[in-house]
Design a protein around this motif. Sequence first.
Motif, PDB file in Angstrom:
ATOM      1  N   THR A  10       0.835  -1.202   0.000  1.00  0.00           N
ATOM      2  CA  THR A  10       0.000   0.000   0.000  1.00  0.00           C
ATOM      3  C   THR A  10       0.869   1.252   0.000  1.00  0.00           C
ATOM      4  OG1 THR A  10      -1.716  -1.214   1.181  1.00  0.00           O
ATOM      5  CG2 THR A  10      -1.899   1.177   1.181  1.00  0.00           C
ATOM      6  N   SER A  12       3.836   1.517  -1.223  1.00  0.00           N
ATOM      7  CA  SER A  12       4.436   1.605  -2.555  1.00  0.00           C
ATOM      8  C   SER A  12       3.453   2.205  -3.559  1.00  0.00           C
ATOM      9  CB  SER A  12       4.872   0.210  -3.008  1.00  0.00           C
ATOM     10  OG  SER A  12       5.391   0.253  -4.298  1.00  0.00           O
ATOM     11  N   GLU A  13       2.214   1.732  -3.540  1.00  0.00           N
ATOM     12  CA  GLU A  13       1.202   2.278  -4.451  1.00  0.00           C
ATOM     13  C   GLU A  13       0.908   3.743  -4.120  1.00  0.00           C
ATOM     14  OE1 GLU A  13      -3.194   1.406  -6.353  1.00  0.00           O
ATOM     15  OE2 GLU A  13      -2.528   0.161  -4.684  1.00  0.00           O
ATOM     16  N   TYR A  14       0.860   4.065  -2.839  1.00  0.00           N
ATOM     17  CA  TYR A  14       0.626   5.453  -2.419  1.00  0.00           C
ATOM     18  C   TYR A  14       1.718   6.367  -2.982  1.00  0.00           C
ATOM     19  CZ  TYR A  14       0.468   9.573   0.573  1.00  0.00           C
ATOM     20  OH  TYR A  14       0.432  10.871   1.037  1.00  0.00           O
ATOM     21  N   LEU A  17       1.358   6.793  -6.784  1.00  0.00           N
ATOM     22  CA  LEU A  17       0.253   7.686  -7.121  1.00  0.00           C
ATOM     23  C   LEU A  17       0.562   9.127  -6.730  1.00  0.00           C
ATOM     24  CD1 LEU A  17      -2.735   5.427  -6.021  1.00  0.00           C
ATOM     25  CD2 LEU A  17      -2.211   6.157  -8.354  1.00  0.00           C
ATOM     26  N   ARG A  23      -2.496  10.990 -11.837  1.00  0.00           N
ATOM     27  CA  ARG A  23      -3.083   9.911 -11.036  1.00  0.00           C
ATOM     28  C   ARG A  23      -4.601   9.973 -11.053  1.00  0.00           C
ATOM     29  NH1 ARG A  23      -0.467  13.306  -7.194  1.00  0.00           N
ATOM     30  NH2 ARG A  23      -1.952  14.655  -6.149  1.00  0.00           N
ATOM     31  N   ARG A  27      -8.713   6.603  -7.050  1.00  0.00           N
ATOM     32  CA  ARG A  27      -7.774   5.577  -6.580  1.00  0.00           C
ATOM     33  C   ARG A  27      -6.791   6.176  -5.573  1.00  0.00           C
ATOM     34  NH1 ARG A  27      -7.457   0.729  -4.892  1.00  0.00           N
ATOM     35  NH2 ARG A  27      -5.355  -0.097  -4.977  1.00  0.00           N
ATOM     36  N   VAL A  31      -6.452   4.731  -1.804  1.00  0.00           N
ATOM     37  CA  VAL A  31      -5.182   4.211  -1.296  1.00  0.00           C
ATOM     38  C   VAL A  31      -4.684   5.062  -0.127  1.00  0.00           C
ATOM     39  CG1 VAL A  31      -2.740   3.841  -1.882  1.00  0.00           C
ATOM     40  CG2 VAL A  31      -4.519   3.109  -3.461  1.00  0.00           C
TER      41      VAL A  31
END
Length: 77
Positions: A10, A12-14, A17, A23, A27, A31
Amino acid sequence: MDTTDAIVATESEYELLLNDPRRPLSRFVEVSLAYGRMLAEPDPQRAVEVMSLALETLKDPPAPAEAEIALQRLALI
């Protein structure tokens, strides 16, 4: 409690984005809120920062990159 793997994924995705000017807004907020919840116990200050950014983004969303191009084209007409 979330697993370390889930928190790392999470986070990493944050970060991806957060650093992407194009972005998807929904999403990013989803996140951000999930990541903030995960941080609530180990790092409450960081959790507040992450959640505040999500709420700020909802209140004043960034314009998509295409908007600037569209505005420039309108100026040429």
